[in-house]
Design a protein around this motif. Structure first.
Motif, short mmCIF file in Angstrom:
data_model
loop_
_atom_site.label_atom_id
_atom_site.label_comp_id
_atom_site.label_asym_id
_atom_site.label_seq_id
_atom_site.Cartn_x
_atom_site.Cartn_y
_atom_site.Cartn_z
N THR A 109 0.84 -1.21 0.00
CA THR A 109 0.00 0.00 0.00
C THR A 109 0.87 1.26 0.00
O THR A 109 0.58 2.23 -0.71
CB THR A 109 -0.93 0.00 1.23
OG1 THR A 109 -1.72 -1.20 1.22
CG2 THR A 109 -1.85 1.21 1.22
N VAL A 127 -9.24 2.01 -0.91
CA VAL A 127 -8.35 0.86 -1.07
C VAL A 127 -8.97 -0.36 -0.39
O VAL A 127 -9.54 -0.24 0.70
CB VAL A 127 -6.95 1.15 -0.47
CG1 VAL A 127 -6.07 -0.09 -0.51
CG2 VAL A 127 -6.29 2.31 -1.20
N ALA A 152 -2.64 3.46 5.85
CA ALA A 152 -3.82 4.24 5.48
C ALA A 152 -3.49 5.72 5.34
O ALA A 152 -3.97 6.40 4.43
CB ALA A 152 -4.92 4.03 6.52
N THR A 159 -9.55 2.75 3.75
CA THR A 159 -9.00 1.44 3.43
C THR A 159 -9.78 0.37 4.18
O THR A 159 -10.05 0.52 5.37
CB THR A 159 -7.51 1.37 3.83
OG1 THR A 159 -6.79 2.40 3.13
CG2 THR A 159 -6.91 0.02 3.49
#
Length: 371
Positions: A109, A127, A152, A159
């Motif tokens: 991520t 996400v 995040a 997310t």
């Protein structure tokens, strides 16, 4: 991939399955009648008509259902990212590497955030992480919470994190957590259809006779009760966790509760490189057509995918490879006949089956009495 797929939008998976089986039996009967015709030079009209109908009616119904398959963006679009962090090793022991799995998804991520900043990929609106992307309970483990929070914050959008939550009492929960980059965890969805012999162990003492592996499940999971729909940056996302994709009601409920797209966070690492992951991906493609929704499938180890409402896969990953999919997907709110009717087609087909069996049994009894 067959001509029958549009029937999913008309009557759901029961009608789709019925059409495939009916056509298969019709083709078999056509071959059988042809062989009888060659041997006896006889072909009863009623038998020929029934055989032709069994083949042609399902195909005609599927072609007539094509207008129900629509991937237009009724409610605009959303840019979604699906993270596949991968696992250290496949098989049943992957759970022993819980922190490594979490770190993999956080790192991928954060890499996505760097790619966005560099202009390589567009900024996602939200996400999606897979099921079991954090088997460490972030409510109990401060280090897990920090890792998720940092990821995040790096990407800067809501997310969804798949976590194992350990209440003080009672069963474990297979939970999807909506993680806000500023507020942290703000909403949860507990998986409702939990997997026997995987997430809970029925008949534990009896099954132990055959395999000691039952004791790998040391604490059973319990089912959730609420339908999962998260508001992610203004998009209503329906949540269907892995095994739940096999259940008609679990997917339909999210759409009836306003889902504009469907997410199927999954964990297939236990199944290695078997066909299971592709079977589940096929289920998600059927669900996309059935409810006319884009479906995003983030998986720990693959295959992750983005599926259009017409069932086509526009992006997918390779198995056991860290990756991130970013795509602009159409949002939709209209309901297909399959969504509106729910279990009705299944009930009608079951009733027809009972009537058909009764008719055949009655004829057989009468014929025997006559003889």
């Amino acid at each position: 991939d067959s001509v029958f797929l549009p029937l999913a939008a008309l009557g759901g998976t029961p009608l789709l399955s019925f059409a495939v089986v009916l056509c298969g039996f019709g083709l078999f009967e056509a071959v059988r009648r042809f062989r009888i015709r060659r041997a006896t030079n006889e072909l009863p009209r009623l038998a020929a008509a029934a055989t032709a109908a069994a083949v042609l009616v399902p195909v005609a119904a599927a072609l007539a259902s094509l207008p129900l398959v629509d991937d237009s963006a009724e409610d605009g679009t959303a840019t979604v990212a699906a993270i596949q962090g991968n696992v250290p090793r496949l098989g049943l022991d992957f759970n022993s590497q819980r922190r490594a799995v979490l770190d993999n998804h956080a790192k991928r991520t954060e890499q996505l955030a760097r790619d966005v900043k560099a202009g390589k990929v567009p900024q996602p609106d939200f996400v999606l992480w897979p099921e079991n992307s954090s088997d460490l309970d972030p409510y109990r483990n401060a280090d897990a919470r920090i890792v998720i929070d940092d990821a995040a914050k790096a990407i800067g959008v809501p997310t969804v994190v798949g976590a194992v939550v350990e209440p003080d009492t009672g069963d474990l929960r297979n939970t999807l957590i909506q993680w806000d980059p500023d507020k942290g965890p703000v909403a949860t969805y507990d998986k409702r259809h939990i997997q026997p012999f995987g997430e809970y162990m029925p008949m534990r003492s009896f099954v132990r006779i055959f395999s000691s592996d039952v004791d790998r499940v040391q604490r059973d999971f319990g089912p959730g009760k609420k339908v999962g729909v998260f508001d992610l940056a203004g998009t209503d996302v329906g949540l269907v966790t892995c095994y739940e994709a096999a259940f008609d009601d679990a997917v339909r409920d999210t759409v009836e509760h306003g889902a504009q797209l469907i997410a199927v966070p999954s964990n297939n690492a236990t199944f290695g490189r078997s066909e299971m992951t592709y079977q589940q991906l096929a289920m998600s493609r059927v669900r996309a057509v059935e409810h006319s929704r884009a479906v995003v499938v983030p998986v720990t180890s693959g295959v992750s995918a983005v599926i259009r409402p017409d069932g086509t896969i526009v992006q997918k990953t390779r198995m056991f490879t860290p990756d991130a999919l970013v795509d602009e997907v159409p949002l939709r709110s209209s309901l297909t006949p399959a969504t509106r009717m729910g279990p009705l087609p299944e009930g009608v087909l079951s009733l027809l089956a009972v009537v058909g069996i009764g008719w055949v049994a009655t004829r057989a009894v009468r014929a025997r009495r006559t003889r």
